[in-house]
Design a protein around this motif. Structure first.
Motif, PDB file in Angstrom:
ATOM      1  N   GLY A   9       0.771  -1.235   0.000  1.00 17.30           N
ATOM      2  CA  GLY A   9       0.000   0.000   0.000  1.00 17.30           C
ATOM      3  C   GLY A   9       0.799   1.280   0.000  1.00 17.30           C
ATOM      4  N   THR A  10       2.103   1.203  -0.268  1.00 20.87           N
ATOM      5  CA  THR A  10       2.908   2.420  -0.338  1.00 20.87           C
ATOM      6  C   THR A  10       3.335   2.751  -1.762  1.00 20.87           C
ATOM      7  OG1 THR A  10       4.930   1.167   0.136  1.00 20.87           O
ATOM      8  CG2 THR A  10       3.797   2.183   2.022  1.00 20.87           C
ATOM      9  N   SER A  11       2.792   2.034  -2.734  1.00 23.38           N
ATOM     10  CA  SER A  11       3.106   2.343  -4.133  1.00 23.38           C
ATOM     11  C   SER A  11       1.983   1.827  -5.024  1.00 23.38           C
ATOM     12  CB  SER A  11       4.443   1.711  -4.556  1.00 23.38           C
ATOM     13  OG  SER A  11       4.381   0.299  -4.467  1.00 23.38           O
ATOM     14  N   GLY A  12       1.910   2.355  -6.234  1.00 16.49           N
ATOM     15  CA  GLY A  12       1.005   1.852  -7.252  1.00 16.49           C
ATOM     16  C   GLY A  12      -0.460   1.843  -6.864  1.00 16.49           C
ATOM     17  N   ILE A  13      -1.155   0.794  -7.276  1.00 17.43           N
ATOM     18  CA  ILE A  13      -2.585   0.666  -7.033  1.00 17.43           C
ATOM     19  C   ILE A  13      -2.885   0.652  -5.540  1.00 17.43           C
ATOM     20  CG2 ILE A  13      -4.577  -0.871  -7.290  1.00 17.43           C
ATOM     21  CD1 ILE A  13      -3.350  -1.779  -9.965  1.00 17.43           C
ATOM     22  N   GLY A  14      -2.077  -0.066  -4.774  1.00 19.90           N
ATOM     23  CA  GLY A  14      -2.302  -0.141  -3.335  1.00 19.90           C
ATOM     24  C   GLY A  14      -2.237   1.216  -2.674  1.00 19.90           C
ATOM     25  N   GLN A  15      -1.258   2.021  -3.060  1.00 20.20           N
ATOM     26  CA  GLN A  15      -1.112   3.360  -2.497  1.00 20.20           C
ATOM     27  C   GLN A  15      -2.315   4.233  -2.849  1.00 20.20           C
ATOM     28  OE1 GLN A  15       1.736   6.050  -4.395  1.00 20.20           O
ATOM     29  NE2 GLN A  15       2.545   6.546  -2.372  1.00 20.20           N
ATOM     30  N   ALA A  16      -2.712   4.214  -4.115  1.00 23.71           N
ATOM     31  CA  ALA A  16      -3.846   5.033  -4.540  1.00 23.71           C
ATOM     32  C   ALA A  16      -5.120   4.619  -3.800  1.00 23.71           C
ATOM     33  CB  ALA A  16      -4.041   4.914  -6.045  1.00 23.71           C
ATOM     34  N   LEU A  17      -5.320   3.324  -3.634  1.00 21.56           N
ATOM     35  CA  LEU A  17      -6.506   2.847  -2.931  1.00 21.56           C
ATOM     36  C   LEU A  17      -6.456   3.226  -1.455  1.00 21.56           C
ATOM     37  CD1 LEU A  17      -9.119   1.182  -2.890  1.00 21.56           C
ATOM     38  CD2 LEU A  17      -7.705  -0.836  -2.403  1.00 21.56           C
ATOM     39  N   ALA A  18      -5.279   3.090  -0.837  1.00 22.15           N
ATOM     40  CA  ALA A  18      -5.150   3.427   0.582  1.00 22.15           C
ATOM     41  C   ALA A  18      -5.520   4.878   0.839  1.00 22.15           C
ATOM     42  CB  ALA A  18      -3.726   3.142   1.053  1.00 22.15           C
ATOM     43  N   HIS A  19      -5.011   5.790   0.022  1.00 23.32           N
ATOM     44  CA  HIS A  19      -5.317   7.208   0.218  1.00 23.32           C
ATOM     45  C   HIS A  19      -6.787   7.509  -0.070  1.00 23.32           C
ATOM     46  CE1 HIS A  19      -1.366   8.669   1.240  1.00 23.32           C
ATOM     47  NE2 HIS A  19      -0.823   8.063   0.189  1.00 23.32           N
ATOM     48  N   THR A  20      -7.346   6.839  -1.065  1.00 19.87           N
ATOM     49  CA  THR A  20      -8.766   7.043  -1.369  1.00 19.87           C
ATOM     50  C   THR A  20      -9.635   6.599  -0.200  1.00 19.87           C
ATOM     51  OG1 THR A  20      -8.416   6.793  -3.746  1.00 19.87           O
ATOM     52  CG2 THR A  20     -10.648   6.438  -2.933  1.00 19.87           C
ATOM     53  N   CYS A  21      -9.322   5.464   0.387  1.00 19.53           N
ATOM     54  CA  CYS A  21     -10.103   4.967   1.522  1.00 19.53           C
ATOM     55  C   CYS A  21      -9.981   5.900   2.723  1.00 19.53           C
ATOM     56  CB  CYS A  21      -9.661   3.554   1.887  1.00 19.53           C
ATOM     57  SG  CYS A  21     -10.152   2.293   0.678  1.00 19.53           S
ATOM     58  N   LEU A  22      -8.804   6.462   2.936  1.00 14.50           N
ATOM     59  CA  LEU A  22      -8.650   7.441   4.012  1.00 14.50           C
ATOM     60  C   LEU A  22      -9.524   8.659   3.755  1.00 14.50           C
ATOM     61  CD1 LEU A  22      -4.832   7.541   4.882  1.00 14.50           C
ATOM     62  CD2 LEU A  22      -6.691   6.652   6.280  1.00 14.50           C
ATOM     63  N   GLU A  23      -9.527   9.125   2.523  1.00  9.97           N
ATOM     64  CA  GLU A  23     -10.345  10.292   2.173  1.00  9.97           C
ATOM     65  C   GLU A  23     -11.824  10.013   2.377  1.00  9.97           C
ATOM     66  OE1 GLU A  23      -9.237  11.024  -1.851  1.00  9.97           O
ATOM     67  OE2 GLU A  23      -7.216  11.717  -1.341  1.00  9.97           O
ATOM     68  N   ARG A  24     -12.218   8.762   2.255  1.00  8.90           N
ATOM     69  CA  ARG A  24     -13.618   8.382   2.433  1.00  8.90           C
ATOM     70  C   ARG A  24     -13.983   8.188   3.907  1.00  8.90           C
ATOM     71  NH1 ARG A  24     -16.581   5.909  -1.419  1.00  8.90           N
ATOM     72  NH2 ARG A  24     -17.131   4.241   0.030  1.00  8.90           N
ATOM     73  N   GLY A  25     -12.996   8.336   4.789  1.00 10.17           N
ATOM     74  CA  GLY A  25     -13.260   8.221   6.212  1.00 10.17           C
ATOM     75  C   GLY A  25     -13.048   6.847   6.799  1.00 10.17           C
ATOM     76  N   GLU A  26     -12.407   5.944   6.040  1.00  8.47           N
ATOM     77  CA  GLU A  26     -12.153   4.602   6.541  1.00  8.47           C
ATOM     78  C   GLU A  26     -10.857   4.546   7.342  1.00  8.47           C
ATOM     79  OE1 GLU A  26     -14.652   3.012   6.111  1.00  8.47           O
ATOM     80  OE2 GLU A  26     -15.522   3.324   4.134  1.00  8.47           O
ATOM     81  N   ARG A  27     -10.708   3.481   8.082  1.00 11.69           N
ATOM     82  CA  ARG A  27      -9.462   3.187   8.793  1.00 11.69           C
ATOM     83  C   ARG A  27      -8.624   2.316   7.860  1.00 11.69           C
ATOM     84  NH1 ARG A  27     -11.665   0.645  12.617  1.00 11.69           N
ATOM     85  NH2 ARG A  27     -11.857   2.354  14.109  1.00 11.69           N
TER      86      ARG A  27
END
Length: 279
Positions: A9-27
């Motif tokens: 989750g610190t690069s590529g698809i995983g990174q983009a998804l991780a930041h998106t989920c944070l923006e959506r209010g998820e843990r």
């Protein structure tokens, strides 16, 4: 609030998804090997007001022992896990063996995903609608598995290793979704399409050139994220699903043979028994 675990989750698809989920209010719990990138993830979360919802676990997921440590850490810290997103992968043009004796691609691309999916079944079973997203290449490429040489000691090739890893993950999904395994999570195998990511790896010159050509023709990483978010929000009803670039894939293909899946399950348990027991 959902808890999302993202490997790689610190690069590529995983990174983009991780930041998106944070923006959506998820843990969001990111698992990756680079502490510098992990700190960057946490710093970004702090700047955007998501500090209390961002977690980083430094781990080399090519090691069985590290996967077990991660499983214990997550299980002790979080009561429930709503989504496990498996993105960690590393291309190697040259065959490498881990300190535990496994070929690196087999260990990271297959064994880690096997261990995490089963090891986190407890907290996932406590979620309302749990889902495992295995970012692989379901049903595509050569369908055969080199049963007598899973570690590819003979005639190793980086692309062959990746294709075999994909086939093993197909069978992993089939075995995971079998009735009676005690898993409430839906299992989703998917290939989002060629994506302009860092494509981490150790490449020979010809492969490096090919990768650069692939990147130029690939879609931006941001376009791959919305379908993943949708699957996390509304997992499929079926225990196992497979998608290639958003299109459902029939599970009647040879790649999803149940007898091969049962065989791989037996072989995997035997291999893991020598590293302090299967999950």
């Amino acid at each position: 609030m959902k808890t999302i675990v993202v490997t790689g989750g610190t690069s590529g698809i995983g990174q983009a998804l991780a930041h998106t989920c944070l923006e959506r209010g998820e843990r969001v719990v990111v698992v990756a090997p680079d502490p510098v990138k992990g700190k960057k993830f946490l710093d970004t979360a702090q700047r955007t007001g998501a500090e209390g919802r961002a977690f980083f676990i430094e781990a080399d997921l090519s090691l069985v022992s590290e996967n077990r440590r991660v499983i214990a850490d997550i299980t002790e810290t979080f009561e429930a896990v709503d989504a496990l997103v498996l993105c960690a992968r590393y291309f190697r043009s040259y065959r490498t063996v881990t300190p535990e004796g496994f070929e690196h691609n087999f260990a990271l691309y297959y064994l880690s995903r096997y261990l995490l999916g089963r090891g986190l079944a407890g907290p996932m079973n406590k979620a309302d609608a749990p889902v495992v997203l295995n970012i692989a290449g379901p049903g595509v490429g050569p369908a055969g598995v080199k049963w007598a040489d899973l570690g590819l000691e003979h005639g190793y090739d980086g692309w062959s290793a990746m294709f075999q890893g994909g086939r093993l993950n197909d069978l992993l999904g089939v075995a995971y979704a079998e009735p009676g395994n005690g898993h409430r999570a839906r299992y989703v195998l998917l290939f989002p399409g060629g994506t302009r990511t860092g494509f981490a790896g150790d490449f020979d010159p010809a492969t490096a050139l090919h990768i650069e050509q692939m990147k130029r023709a690939a879609q931006p990483v941001g376009t791959t994220v919305p379908p993943l978010v949708e699957l996390i929000e509304s997992p499929p009803h079926a225990p196992l699903s497979a998608f290639v670039e958003g299109m459902p894939l029939s599970l009647l293909r040879p790649a999803f043979d149940k007898r091969d899946a049962a065989r791989l399950e037996r072989v995997t348990r035997e291999l893991l028994r020598d590293t302090a027991g299967a999950p």
